[in-house]
Design a protein around this motif. Sequence first.
Motif, PDB file in Angstrom:
ATOM      1  N   SER A  72       0.852  -1.197   0.000  1.00  0.00           N
ATOM      2  CA  SER A  72       0.000   0.000   0.000  1.00  0.00           C
ATOM      3  C   SER A  72       0.882   1.240   0.000  1.00  0.00           C
ATOM      4  CB  SER A  72      -0.926  -0.016   1.216  1.00  0.00           C
ATOM      5  OG  SER A  72      -0.251   0.490   2.350  1.00  0.00           O
ATOM      6  N   GLY A  73       0.255   2.396  -0.015  1.00  0.00           N
ATOM      7  CA  GLY A  73       0.995   3.643  -0.106  1.00  0.00           C
ATOM      8  C   GLY A  73       1.999   3.849   1.015  1.00  0.00           C
ATOM      9  N   THR A  74       1.644   3.442   2.224  1.00  0.00           N
ATOM     10  CA  THR A  74       2.537   3.647   3.365  1.00  0.00           C
ATOM     11  C   THR A  74       3.874   2.929   3.165  1.00  0.00           C
ATOM     12  OG1 THR A  74       0.585   3.852   4.759  1.00  0.00           O
ATOM     13  CG2 THR A  74       2.664   3.496   5.893  1.00  0.00           C
ATOM     14  N   TYR A  99      -1.731  11.776   8.217  1.00  0.00           N
ATOM     15  CA  TYR A  99      -0.666  11.230   7.357  1.00  0.00           C
ATOM     16  C   TYR A  99       0.670  11.880   7.671  1.00  0.00           C
ATOM     17  CZ  TYR A  99      -4.340   8.654   5.178  1.00  0.00           C
ATOM     18  OH  TYR A  99      -5.376   7.785   4.988  1.00  0.00           O
ATOM     19  N   THR A 150      -5.125  13.972   3.378  1.00  0.00           N
ATOM     20  CA  THR A 150      -6.402  13.283   3.164  1.00  0.00           C
ATOM     21  C   THR A 150      -7.246  13.239   4.439  1.00  0.00           C
ATOM     22  OG1 THR A 150      -4.987  11.944   1.751  1.00  0.00           O
ATOM     23  CG2 THR A 150      -7.274  11.297   1.867  1.00  0.00           C
ATOM     24  N   ASP A 175       4.903  13.295   0.286  1.00  0.00           N
ATOM     25  CA  ASP A 175       3.861  12.270   0.248  1.00  0.00           C
ATOM     26  C   ASP A 175       2.736  12.836  -0.634  1.00  0.00           C
ATOM     27  OD1 ASP A 175       1.553  10.797   0.628  1.00  0.00           O
ATOM     28  OD2 ASP A 175       1.742  10.639   2.806  1.00  0.00           O
ATOM     29  N   MET A 177       0.443  10.963  -2.107  1.00  0.00           N
ATOM     30  CA  MET A 177      -0.407   9.785  -2.290  1.00  0.00           C
ATOM     31  C   MET A 177      -1.756  10.132  -2.896  1.00  0.00           C
ATOM     32  SD  MET A 177       0.593   6.786  -1.610  1.00  0.00           S
ATOM     33  CE  MET A 177       1.872   7.178  -0.435  1.00  0.00           C
ATOM     34  N   LYS A 201      -5.130   5.576  -6.014  1.00  0.00           N
ATOM     35  CA  LYS A 201      -5.885   6.796  -5.712  1.00  0.00           C
ATOM     36  C   LYS A 201      -6.189   7.497  -7.040  1.00  0.00           C
ATOM     37  CE  LYS A 201      -5.024   6.825  -0.839  1.00  0.00           C
ATOM     38  NZ  LYS A 201      -4.415   7.428   0.345  1.00  0.00           N
TER      39      LYS A 201
HETATM   40  C1  LIG Z   1      -3.764   6.989   1.338  1.00  0.00           C
HETATM   41  C2  LIG Z   1      -2.647   7.797   1.843  1.00  0.00           C
HETATM   42  C3  LIG Z   1      -1.444   7.214   2.276  1.00  0.00           C
HETATM   43  C4  LIG Z   1      -1.183   5.733   2.256  1.00  0.00           C
HETATM   44  O1  LIG Z   1      -2.151   4.974   2.821  1.00  0.00           O
HETATM   45  P1  LIG Z   1      -2.207   3.400   2.584  1.00  0.00           P
HETATM   46  O2  LIG Z   1      -3.406   3.015   3.375  1.00  0.00           O
HETATM   47  O3  LIG Z   1      -0.957   2.818   3.078  1.00  0.00           O
HETATM   48  O4  LIG Z   1      -2.360   3.192   1.099  1.00  0.00           O
HETATM   49  C5  LIG Z   1      -0.417   8.044   2.686  1.00  0.00           C
HETATM   50  N1  LIG Z   1      -0.553   9.365   2.665  1.00  0.00           N
HETATM   51  C6  LIG Z   1      -1.677   9.981   2.239  1.00  0.00           C
HETATM   52  C7  LIG Z   1      -1.751  11.474   2.209  1.00  0.00           C
HETATM   53  C8  LIG Z   1      -2.770   9.211   1.818  1.00  0.00           C
HETATM   54  O5  LIG Z   1      -3.891   9.814   1.390  1.00  0.00           O
END
Ligand SMILES: *Cc1c(COP(=O)(O)O)cnc(C)c1O
Length: 379
Positions: A72-74, A99, A150, A175, A177, A201
């Motif tokens: 995932s993004g993290t 975040y 977010t 970041d 994301m 996203k």
């Molecule tokens: C979605 C998001 C992430 C990562 O989230 P995951 O649940 O790991 O995909 C990181 N930063 C922001 C600003 C996000 O919106």
Amino acid sequence: MPEDSVHRSASGDPVLLTPGPLTTSVAVKQAMQHDAGSRDPAFIEMNRRVRERLVGIAGGSERHLCVPVQGSGTFAVEAMLGSLLPRNGRLLNLVNGAYGRRISTICDYLGRERVELTFPEDRPVDPAQVAAALAADAGITHVALVHCETTSGIANPLTAVADVVRAAGRALLVDAMSSFGALPIDADVLGLAAVAASANKCLQGAPGLAFCIVDEAVLSAADGNAHSLCLDLQAQARAMAGNGQWRFTPPTHCVLALAEALDELQAEGGPPAREARYRNNCRVLVEGMRALGFRPVLEPALQAPIIVTFHQPRDPGWDFTRFYNALAARGFLIYPGKLTEAASFRVGCIGAIDATVITAFLDAVRAVLDELQIHDTGP
Ligand SMILES: *Cc1c(COP(=O)(O)O)cnc(C)c1O
């Protein structure tokens, strides 16, 4: 529930008004109906092309590389921090939401020194305060910024922060994301050291793949930084430069989906056209919800067209879970709030949806308020 009051996406699923995973097109889902050989030249070429296109979307140049990671993004944010922050570096982390706080948590896990500059969740990061913090602490080597936070849906001033960081001779880690693929990012002009994002996203791909766009000079100076084998961007980049392959099993179906999603982004007219569609979704959503009495948390000028946070209504009968369930029964999945300061809920504007879907959602909200006897929707 009468069948005609239940909304469905083109694939018959509920509509995800969430910031990712989100509603993808039928073609993106169909792209995953294939098995790709991870060491096969056709897959290697598709992977190369996807990475090249992602560099282009980030406004990168020949100096930039796209380094993907599974997850995932993290995973990409952690890979970026772990691989690029030297073990004796110091990060200035700019925080106005969950975040941003997560970036500090990652640094604490990794044992990387970090200082925070925090702002209220409904206010953007202030570049003047960033400049002052950098001037006051010569030990700060890197700065981290969340482009669109977010948590609230706020747009942070990437260009102004990048200007300040560049002028102070520090490296900026972004970041991006929830903005990548829709809001403008100019990695080359802004001199960004790295940008982290994911497939699921604004790119409207499937979850399971994340990536960093990295300045090659920054990456080649990153020897010995990484804390983790799997999340070592330098090792991943070197392996890919060698044989074009991922070091460990790639999320092949996600790569297939992302290749299709990038075709769709291009066909739509690229990030500016996508941003315009999302802005229209956001405008219709906010106007419609205001007409029903709901209040967004952010001032309009601060709102990114990604996700909108609304105050929970003060009506004594209000209950988020009942509201969620009644909307889900009508085919719409929304998001709980994440603000620490105010009771809220969130509705996404992104994904393979247009304003007709938002209008149908507003009809569903009206019906649900009626069903649950919620009259006082103000904060
Ligand atoms: C979605 C998001 C992430 C990562 O989230 P995951 O649940 O790991 O995909 C990181 N930063 C922001 C600003 C996000 O919106």
